[in-house]
Design an enzyme around this catalytic site. Structure first.
Site, mmCIF file in Angstrom:
data_model
loop_
_atom_site.group_PDB
_atom_site.id
_atom_site.type_symbol
_atom_site.label_atom_id
_atom_site.label_comp_id
_atom_site.label_asym_id
_atom_site.label_seq_id
_atom_site.Cartn_x
_atom_site.Cartn_y
_atom_site.Cartn_z
ATOM 1 N N GLU A 262 0.795 -1.224 0.000
ATOM 2 C CA GLU A 262 0.000 0.000 0.000
ATOM 3 C C GLU A 262 0.830 1.277 0.000
ATOM 4 O OE1 GLU A 262 0.452 -2.210 2.407
ATOM 5 O OE2 GLU A 262 0.279 -1.376 4.417
ATOM 6 N N HIS A 286 -7.912 -4.120 -1.269
ATOM 7 C CA HIS A 286 -7.195 -4.211 0.001
ATOM 8 C C HIS A 286 -6.179 -3.073 0.140
ATOM 9 C CE1 HIS A 286 -5.277 -6.418 3.403
ATOM 10 N NE2 HIS A 286 -4.200 -5.804 2.943
ATOM 11 N N GLU A 287 -5.358 -2.887 -0.882
ATOM 12 C CA GLU A 287 -4.320 -1.843 -0.787
ATOM 13 C C GLU A 287 -4.952 -0.460 -0.750
ATOM 14 O OE1 GLU A 287 -1.839 -3.271 0.151
ATOM 15 O OE2 GLU A 287 -2.132 -5.243 -0.744
ATOM 16 N N HIS A 290 -6.059 0.369 2.729
ATOM 17 C CA HIS A 290 -4.971 0.816 3.603
ATOM 18 C C HIS A 290 -4.812 2.337 3.586
ATOM 19 C CE1 HIS A 290 -2.988 -2.624 5.392
ATOM 20 N NE2 HIS A 290 -2.804 -3.251 4.243
ATOM 21 N N GLU A 309 -3.746 -4.608 9.483
ATOM 22 C CA GLU A 309 -4.208 -5.617 8.523
ATOM 23 C C GLU A 309 -5.618 -6.150 8.816
ATOM 24 O OE1 GLU A 309 -2.919 -5.949 5.740
ATOM 25 O OE2 GLU A 309 -0.893 -5.145 6.047
ATOM 26 N N ASP A 366 9.027 -10.002 10.054
ATOM 27 C CA ASP A 366 8.881 -10.839 8.860
ATOM 28 C C ASP A 366 8.859 -12.326 9.207
ATOM 29 O OD1 ASP A 366 8.717 -8.783 7.099
ATOM 30 O OD2 ASP A 366 10.826 -8.858 6.482
ATOM 31 N N TYR A 374 -4.412 -10.677 9.923
ATOM 32 C CA TYR A 374 -5.375 -10.421 8.846
ATOM 33 C C TYR A 374 -6.740 -11.007 9.183
ATOM 34 C CZ TYR A 374 -1.506 -9.194 5.685
ATOM 35 O OH TYR A 374 -0.436 -8.592 5.102
HETATM 36 N N1 BES Z 1 1.085 -4.381 3.722
HETATM 37 C C1 BES Z 1 0.830 -5.684 3.218
HETATM 38 C C2 BES Z 1 2.075 -6.378 2.749
HETATM 39 C C3 BES Z 1 3.144 -6.506 3.810
HETATM 40 C C4 BES Z 1 2.839 -6.900 5.095
HETATM 41 C C5 BES Z 1 4.444 -6.259 3.496
HETATM 42 C C6 BES Z 1 3.840 -7.006 6.047
HETATM 43 C C7 BES Z 1 5.439 -6.373 4.439
HETATM 44 C C8 BES Z 1 5.140 -6.746 5.727
HETATM 45 C C9 BES Z 1 -0.223 -5.672 2.109
HETATM 46 O O1 BES Z 1 -1.212 -4.737 2.311
HETATM 47 C C10 BES Z 1 -0.889 -7.017 2.080
HETATM 48 O O2 BES Z 1 -1.490 -7.351 3.061
HETATM 49 N N2 BES Z 1 -0.800 -7.755 0.984
HETATM 50 C C11 BES Z 1 -1.436 -9.045 0.826
HETATM 51 C C12 BES Z 1 -2.681 -8.956 0.001
HETATM 52 C C13 BES Z 1 -3.953 -8.909 0.744
HETATM 53 C C14 BES Z 1 -5.145 -8.993 -0.207
HETATM 54 C C15 BES Z 1 -4.114 -9.835 1.895
HETATM 55 C C16 BES Z 1 -0.477 -9.959 0.078
HETATM 56 O O3 BES Z 1 0.616 -9.526 -0.255
HETATM 57 O O4 BES Z 1 -0.816 -11.101 -0.168
HETATM 58 ZN ZN ZN Z 2 -2.505 -5.301 3.933
#
Ligand code: BES
Ligand code: ZN
Length: 588
Positions: A262, A286-287, A290, A309, A366, A374
């Site tokens: 996002e 989703h993005e 955010h 999330e 990470d 989520y």
């Molecule tokens: N912000 C996240 C990606 C992220 C989270 C990057 C933690 C680094 C650390 C992004 O918004 C996200 O949640 N992406 C998901 C998609 C979503 C539809 C659940 C993904 O990448 O799968």
């Molecule tokens: Zn996210």
């Protein structure tokens, strides 16, 4: 409210960075970004300043008050958080300048060879800073609790261009470079700093939206993501005005480790969303969501990540409900529940990482990334919504965003606000059980829809041995197919694998369908599709796909060696985040 971010050297209450002016040059030969950054602070500094860094080559530090006095500095010991840069004799300064260069091994930056792009002719570079990787791009207070505005002058090779999660205010050609200037006028936390450099063009797709991509895919991307205006309209109806001016999309090379990121004004997207039928655009919703939950109201630390999330999954499904109806979003919720079950199984039901509020002292965020924040976060928000009814809850959403916009909050600040605004919810929902205990309360919300019943009915027929199901599933959407596949055992007889292959896989390029099928094929040693799995893992770096697929290959004794072989062959093509995630799986 005092809190400590375990992942940053910044301490609550001390001087904060408020603005940074960057002057940077990208060199694809040395794979470095180098130049300088001028920092401004919220109040005069004390006699020393500490900043987060990670494999940054610091060349010099100077006072920025006009005297440009050389300042003494040193780097602390290396830990999983990087090295703390301590700058001395900073008393009373409100600005300073750091000259530095990134390392080719910067954890945030991926420098791609031309072969890893769609066009195959130009190199590419992009950043991924969330959660704590911004410190490997520039020295900073790498905590979501500190926000700053910034400007950037960025020199890139003349045949390339640069984009950032900021307004691009000028592009010119000078001294054999493309020189781009950017400005982010809203204060953002470091994890939302983002840039990409490559052969990138754009196409307008909405009233405040363009899609950016390599020329080879920009038309297809414009078609795939053409619903942005409807999404923004739906989001504004629930969350209030979109304040970030533009909502642009950047379609990344396939090694990008996430589905979407996002980055404000410029969401980064995996090209695996381009299924050719707009079936995977939930990630865009989703993005976009955010923009309110995360980018306006931000988690104070990564221990409060569910605030970002969980809320965003809830917001995403509210947007999609307006676009595609409640049958569709309930199907998504049930799939999400399956992801959550898998996460509980991976961590162990009683693991502290199945709590919403986590204790991450000594742990890289990470390393424990999962669907818990989520999907458990989503279920919690729905539980609150159902306790007070949607109308009252919608009022709460608006006031929550209005009250905390451009600030970073802890879980306890959220609970305090919720209890004050919706005392009924706090009485009916066991907040402590949801937030501070592992697993799910028995009272967790359930979801029903005809689309789900349809899938479960066909499953009954499958379990009874019926395999000629083409007519029964002819009208299914992608997510029904995914639900069916992800609920099957991962070890099936060869004939069943072949039946699934015929039914859905042979005629699809949709990665959401391929992934659960490839997991079944890997778990069942169904060798016919191993070449396809190899192809998949040789180009796609999205963690959502890499992790389950490598995990399944690793857990099946017959394919464990193959997992290692594939990883050794392709690991250098993945972004550091994806590479480390797979490495942790293979080491288990
Ligand atoms: N912000 C996240 C990606 C992220 C989270 C990057 C933690 C680094 C650390 C992004 O918004 C996200 O949640 N992406 C998901 C998609 C979503 C539809 C659940 C993904 O990448 O799968
Ligand atoms: Zn996210």
């Amino acid at each position: 409210m005092a809190h400590k971010d375990p992942h940053s050297c910044w301490t609550f209450g001390s001087a904060q960075i408020t603005h940074i002016d960057f002057d940077l040059t990208a060199d694809f030969k040395t794979r470095t970004l180098s130049g300088s950054a001028v920092y401004r602070f919220s109040k005069p500094l004390e006699n020393s300043l500490e900043l987060d860094t990670r494999i940054i080559d610091v060349k010099g530090v100077f006072s920025g008050d006009g005297t440009s006095r050389k300042l003494e500095w040193s780097l602390g010991d290396e830990t999983y958080l990087g090295r703390v840069l301590t700058i001395r004799r900073t008393e009373n300064l409100t600005a300073l300048r750091i000259e530095f260069a990134t390392s080719p091994e910067s954890a945030a930056l991926q420098w791609l060879d031309p072969e890893q792009t769609a066009g195959k002719r130009h190199p590419y570079m992009y950043s991924q800073c969330q959660a704590i990787l911004a410190r490997s791009v520039f020295p900073c207070q790498d905590t979501p609790a500190v926000r700053f505005t910034y400007s950037v002058t960025l020199r890139v090779p003349a045949d390339l261009t640069a984009v950032m999660a900021a307004d691009r205010i000028e592009v010119k050609h000078e001294d054999g470079f493309t020189v781009c200037r950017f400005k982010m006028r809203h204060p953002i936390p470091s994890y939302l700093f983002a840039l990409a450099i490559g052969n990138i063009t754009s196409e307008k797709i909405g009233s405040c939206s363009s899609v950016f991509a390599e020329p080879e895919m920009v038309q297809a991307a414009a078609w795939e993501f053409s619903e942005v205006d409807a999404m923004i309209e739906g989001a504004e109806a629930v969350f209030g005005e979109y304040i970030w001016d533009n909502f642009n999309l950047l379609v990344m090379p396939p090694s990008f480790p996430y589905g979407g990121m996002e980055n404000p004004t410029l969401t980064f997207l995996t090209p695996t969303l381009m299924a050719g039928d707009r079936s995977l655009v939930a990630v865009v919703a989703h993005e976009l969501a955010h923009s309110w939950t995360g980018n306006l109201v931000t988690n104070a630390t990564w221990e409060d990540f569910w605030l970002n999330e969980g809320w965003t999954v809830y917001a995403e499904r509210r947007i999609l409900e307006r676009l595609y109806g409640i049958e569709f979003t309930h199907l998504q919720a049930v799939s999400g529940r399956n992801d959550l079950r898998a996460a509980f199984k991976n961590f162990g039901e009683d693991s502290p990482y199945t709590k919403l509020k986590t204790d991450l002292t000594g742990i890289d965020p990470d390393e424990v990334f999962s669907s818990v924040p989520y999907e458990k976060g989503f279920l919690f928000i729905v539980a609150v919504e159902r306790a007070v009814g949607r109308e009252a809850f919608d009022g709460f959403i608006r006031s929550y965003i209005r009250n905390f916009k451009f600030s970073s909050i802890t879980t306890s600040q959220f609970v305090e606000y919720l209890t004050k605004q919706l005392p009924d919810a706090a009485k009916k929902v066991d907040l402590n059980r949801w937030i501070h205990e592992p697993g799910l309360p028995d009272s967790a919300p359930e979801f029903a829809s005809g689309m789900i019943d349809d899938v479960r009915n066909v499953r009954v027929r499958w379990d009874q041995g019926e395999r000629d199901l083409r007519a029964a599933v002819a009208h299914w959407n992608t997510h029904q197919i995914v639900l069916f596949l992800e609920e099957l055992p991962t070890r099936l007889p060869e004939a069943d694998c072949a039946a699934l292959d015929n039914l859905w896989v042979a005629q699809t390029k949709n990665c959401e369908i391929l992934l659960p099928f490839y997991c079944i094929a890997a778990g069942s040693s169904y060798r016919k599709v191993f070449p396809a799995i190899r192809d998949f893992l040789s180009t796609i770096g999205r963690g959502k796909y890499l992790k389950p697929l490598y995990r399944t290959l690793h857990e099946n004794p017959e394919t464990r060696a193959l997992a290692r072989e594939l990883f050794e062959e392709y690991k250098d093509r993945y972004h550091s985040v994806g590479r480390l995630a797979v490495q942790r799986i293979l080491e288990k």
